[in-house]
Motif scaffolding. Structure first.
Motif, PDB file in Angstrom:
ATOM      1  N   ALA A 162       0.845  -1.194   0.000  1.00 28.33           N
ATOM      2  CA  ALA A 162       0.000   0.000   0.000  1.00 28.33           C
ATOM      3  C   ALA A 162       0.881   1.243   0.000  1.00 28.33           C
ATOM      4  O   ALA A 162       1.851   1.330   0.741  1.00 28.33           O
ATOM      5  N   VAL A 163       0.510   2.193  -0.842  1.00 26.17           N
ATOM      6  CA  VAL A 163       1.239   3.452  -0.958  1.00 26.17           C
ATOM      7  C   VAL A 163       0.297   4.567  -0.501  1.00 26.17           C
ATOM      8  O   VAL A 163      -0.752   4.781  -1.120  1.00 26.17           O
ATOM      9  N   PRO A 164       0.651   5.279   0.575  1.00 20.60           N
ATOM     10  CA  PRO A 164      -0.216   6.363   1.041  1.00 20.60           C
ATOM     11  C   PRO A 164      -0.340   7.465  -0.007  1.00 20.60           C
ATOM     12  O   PRO A 164       0.618   7.753  -0.732  1.00 20.60           O
ATOM     13  N   ILE A 165      -1.503   8.063  -0.073  1.00 20.37           N
ATOM     14  CA  ILE A 165      -1.741   9.205  -0.954  1.00 20.37           C
ATOM     15  C   ILE A 165      -2.107  10.391  -0.082  1.00 20.37           C
ATOM     16  O   ILE A 165      -2.975  10.287   0.787  1.00 20.37           O
ATOM     17  N   ARG A 215       0.495  -1.179  -5.257  1.00 21.71           N
ATOM     18  CA  ARG A 215       1.323  -1.472  -6.423  1.00 21.71           C
ATOM     19  C   ARG A 215       1.862  -2.888  -6.271  1.00 21.71           C
ATOM     20  O   ARG A 215       1.888  -3.436  -5.170  1.00 21.71           O
ATOM     21  N   PRO A 216       2.301  -3.480  -7.389  1.00 20.00           N
ATOM     22  CA  PRO A 216       2.894  -4.815  -7.275  1.00 20.00           C
ATOM     23  C   PRO A 216       4.191  -4.770  -6.472  1.00 20.00           C
ATOM     24  O   PRO A 216       4.869  -3.735  -6.413  1.00 20.00           O
ATOM     25  N   LYS A 217       4.534  -5.892  -5.877  1.00 19.04           N
ATOM     26  CA  LYS A 217       5.801  -6.009  -5.152  1.00 19.04           C
ATOM     27  C   LYS A 217       6.955  -5.895  -6.141  1.00 19.04           C
ATOM     28  O   LYS A 217       6.861  -6.388  -7.268  1.00 19.04           O
ATOM     29  N   PRO A 232       9.202  -1.758 -14.788  1.00 20.02           N
ATOM     30  CA  PRO A 232       8.469  -0.776 -15.603  1.00 20.02           C
ATOM     31  C   PRO A 232       7.943   0.326 -14.695  1.00 20.02           C
ATOM     32  O   PRO A 232       7.842   0.149 -13.490  1.00 20.02           O
ATOM     33  N   GLU A 233       7.575   1.430 -15.283  1.00 19.55           N
ATOM     34  CA  GLU A 233       7.025   2.521 -14.465  1.00 19.55           C
ATOM     35  C   GLU A 233       5.637   2.194 -13.992  1.00 19.55           C
ATOM     36  O   GLU A 233       4.882   1.548 -14.626  1.00 19.55           O
TER      37      GLU A 233
END
Length: 180
Positions: free
Chosen positions: A146-149, A167-169, A179-180
């Motif tokens: 999980a990426v905080p926004i 995002r994927p590991k 990839p980006e």
């Protein structure tokens, strides 16, 4: 008051979608404390009207983007989730037998249940993004990374607001390319 709550909610969910790079058919988990929105302690001032205002707003926005809502119920239902049967079947989620109510499931979960075409309740999802309105602890329902926004909307009513996408590991170590 309800119009301001709806406007804040709409802004937050739109910004989450924009920043999360979601694809049609993805699941978005939302936990919402109507008590916290009203400035009360979580679970102590449940409001069906506030739950309905937030639910209707989020469902309208998500339907425009062909996204599924997984509405997290309160701790009395072990944070189970209300979701469309179609999504539960698509993602092979196990249905449990319960119907949320304002004091056992929460006003938001109840409002979502009442508004879906064919609602079911499941215990677990792995959503691609989520909103946490009022410290409801949605992390257990997000994918692993999980990426905080940081959203421009900091509160809905009086409730603190957190958001995340996943995002994927990253695997493979020093020689890997990503990839980006």
């Amino acid at each position: 008051m309800y119009e301001e709550i709806k406007a804040q909610t709409k802004s937050a969910i739109n910004e989450l979608i924009e920043k999360s790079k979601l694809r049609p058919g993805d699941i978005v988990v939302v936990g919402c404390s109507s008590s916290e929105i009203l400035g009360e302690y979580i679970g102590k001032g449940s409001s069906p009207e506030v739950g309905a205002a937030v639910a209707e707003t989020i469902l309208n926005v998500l339907s425009e983007h062909d996204l599924y809502l997984a509405a997290q119920c309160c701790e009395h239902l072990n944070r189970a989730l209300v979701i469309e049967r179609e999504a539960a079947e698509k993602y092979m989620l196990d249905e449990v037998c319960v119907r949320p109510m304002p004091k056992a499931g929460g006003s938001f979960g109840t409002a979502v249940y009442d508004r879906l075409r064919d609602p079911v309740v499941v215990e677990h999802v792995k959503a691609r993004a989520g909103l946490d309105i009022g410290y409801t602890l949605i992390g257990m329902h997000l994918r692993d990374v999980a990426v905080p926004i940081r959203l421009s909307v900091k509160k809905i009513g009086e409730a603190g607001l957190n958001a995340a996408y996943t995002r994927p590991k990253l695997i493979g170590g020093i020689r890997a390319h990503y990839p980006e």
